[in-house]
Design a protein around this motif. Structure first.
Motif, PDB file in Angstrom:
ATOM      1  N   PHE A 255     -40.408 -59.840  44.313  1.00  0.00           N
ATOM      2  CA  PHE A 255     -39.494 -60.430  44.476  1.00  0.00           C
ATOM      3  C   PHE A 255     -39.115 -60.054  46.606  1.00  0.00           C
ATOM      4  N   ASP A 256     -39.038 -61.473  47.218  1.00  0.00           N
ATOM      5  CA  ASP A 256     -38.712 -61.170  48.027  1.00  0.00           C
ATOM      6  C   ASP A 256     -37.474 -62.456  48.930  1.00  0.00           C
ATOM      7  N   PRO A 257     -36.449 -61.912  48.908  1.00  0.00           N
ATOM      8  CA  PRO A 257     -34.970 -63.205  49.061  1.00  0.00           C
ATOM      9  C   PRO A 257     -34.751 -63.943  50.192  1.00  0.00           C
ATOM     10  N   PHE A 258     -35.815 -63.506  51.090  1.00  0.00           N
ATOM     11  CA  PHE A 258     -35.733 -63.747  52.328  1.00  0.00           C
ATOM     12  C   PHE A 258     -37.160 -64.001  52.676  1.00  0.00           C
ATOM     13  N   CYS A 259     -37.811 -65.085  52.109  1.00  0.00           N
ATOM     14  CA  CYS A 259     -39.820 -65.139  51.831  1.00  0.00           C
ATOM     15  C   CYS A 259     -39.926 -65.261  53.196  1.00  0.00           C
TER      16      CYS A 259
END
Length: 363
Positions: free
Chosen positions: A34-38
């Motif tokens: 997961f990447d919350p600042f993708c």
């Protein structure tokens, strides 16, 4: 060979796919990445290429459009069929419509017929709900402005590929140098771009990207509760220019009102305390998605804060935000940012800035 989806639309503030590949090679987990600042979706897309499940979010429409297009692409024939339909519905006799107070910029940026085609696509592409339209919109963002004197595949007068320059500055610069917008067939460019990108086939897996603040991640991805075992991300750096200001023309294409003025926010771009409060809230937004053990890799930088301070504050905010035990697994690799957004336009006055890679184990 590098996958051609990676470079659909260039802009600053991104890490290379080799960074993601290295981090995934070093993890023993096999859950969701997961990447919350993708951003441009490098973490998500490279994870998919390596056979991992992946998802992410970004608050900025340009980022969400590009990363969403790469992570869940349509079939090539669907794109070409949609382009045929869009071109067939295009009416060249429609009068020109310029944004309020920006006629001088748009008339100097795009040749009239090209501009009408751009307007048609802007009005017709339902990029937030239709993946074929989203992919076409992402291709448009990559071609909307650029070095048109070097490539026939940009729509605009001469501009950088990475940022949207200010309207008044652009008009003055074009006039001073005698530059005029080139006539372009937008549909032909998009067909060429489609064929070029699909020369490397998409991964078998698809990912999900949400247009969302990181602090709302768990609400946007309830199906991933407890499944995220790896986080590979790079939050916005402290003391950087506002992303929206630098991508104003692309944001306009995606449906926003044309404006190059920096929008006020909660101060997290420039105030140290606000910055760490924001990150703690972002980690808290991830909390319900995290598995019992998580490997979290964070690339981060600042002109104000040194490596030791960044490490300390990351541990504090991660601990408070997730409620988990946080251990520093890797002391942090440091590297200079050679082509930062600001420094690219400062020449000999460029100020040094470093970024640091930290790996934490959360349990």
């Amino acid at each position: 060979m590098r996958h051609r989806f990676h470079s659909i639309c260039p802009y600053f503030a991104m890490f290379p796919e080799t960074f993601v590949k290295k981090q995934l090679a070093e993890t023993h987990h096999d859950g969701v990445v997961f990447d919350p600042f993708c951003g441009r979706g490098t973490t998500i897309f490279e994870s998919l290429l390596l056979g991992r499940s992946a998802a992410g979010c970004d608050i900025h429409p340009v980022a969400a459009c590009i990363s969403g297009a790469k992570s869940n692409p349509p079939k090539m024939y669907d794109i070409l069929a949609r382009l045929d339909a869009l071109e067939e519905s295009f009416d060249a006799s429609v009068g020109l419509q310029y944004p309020v107070d920006l006629e001088a910029f748009f008339s100097a940026c795009f040749e009239q017929h090209t501009y009408k085609q751009v307007l048609h696509l802007r009005a017709q592409l339902a990029w937030q709900v239709n993946r074929t339209d989203r992919f076409i919109a992402a291709l448009c963002l990559g071609a909307l402005h650029g070095e048109s004197h070097r490539s026939p595949n940009y729509f605009s007068n001469r501009m950088p590929r990475t940022i949207s320059t200010k309207p008044a500055y652009s008009v003055r610069w074009w006039a001073k140098n005698g530059y005029f917008p080139p006539p372009r067939n937008v549909f032909a460019i998009l067909r060429y771009a489609t064929a070029y990108r699909f020369r490397t086939p998409p991964p078998e897996r698809v990912g999900r990207v949400a247009l969302s603040d990181a602090r709302q991640a768990s609400k946007r991805f309830p199906e991933l509760k407890g499944q995220v075992t790896d986080v590979i991300t790079s939050p916005p750096y402290l003391d950087t220019t506002n992303y929206r200001e630098d991508q104003w023309l692309r944001l306009w294409f995606l449906g926003e009102t044309a404006s190059s003025k920096q929008q006020p926010d909660d101060g997290r771009h420039c105030n140290v305390d606000c910055y760490w409060t924001f990150l703690q809230e972002a980690w808290n937004g991830l909390r319900p998605l995290l598995a019992s053990e998580v490997r979290m890799v964070v690339r981060i930088g600042s002109r104000k804060l040194k490596k030791e301070e960044l490490s300390k504050r990351l541990i504090e905010t991660l601990s408070e935000g997730t409620g988990m035990l946080v251990q520093l697994f890797d002391g942090g690799f440091t590297s200079p940012i050679e082509r930062s957004q600001a420094n690219s336009f400062r020449g000999s006055k460029a100020s040094p800035i470093e970024e640091h890679d930290f790996c934490f184990i959360l349990s």
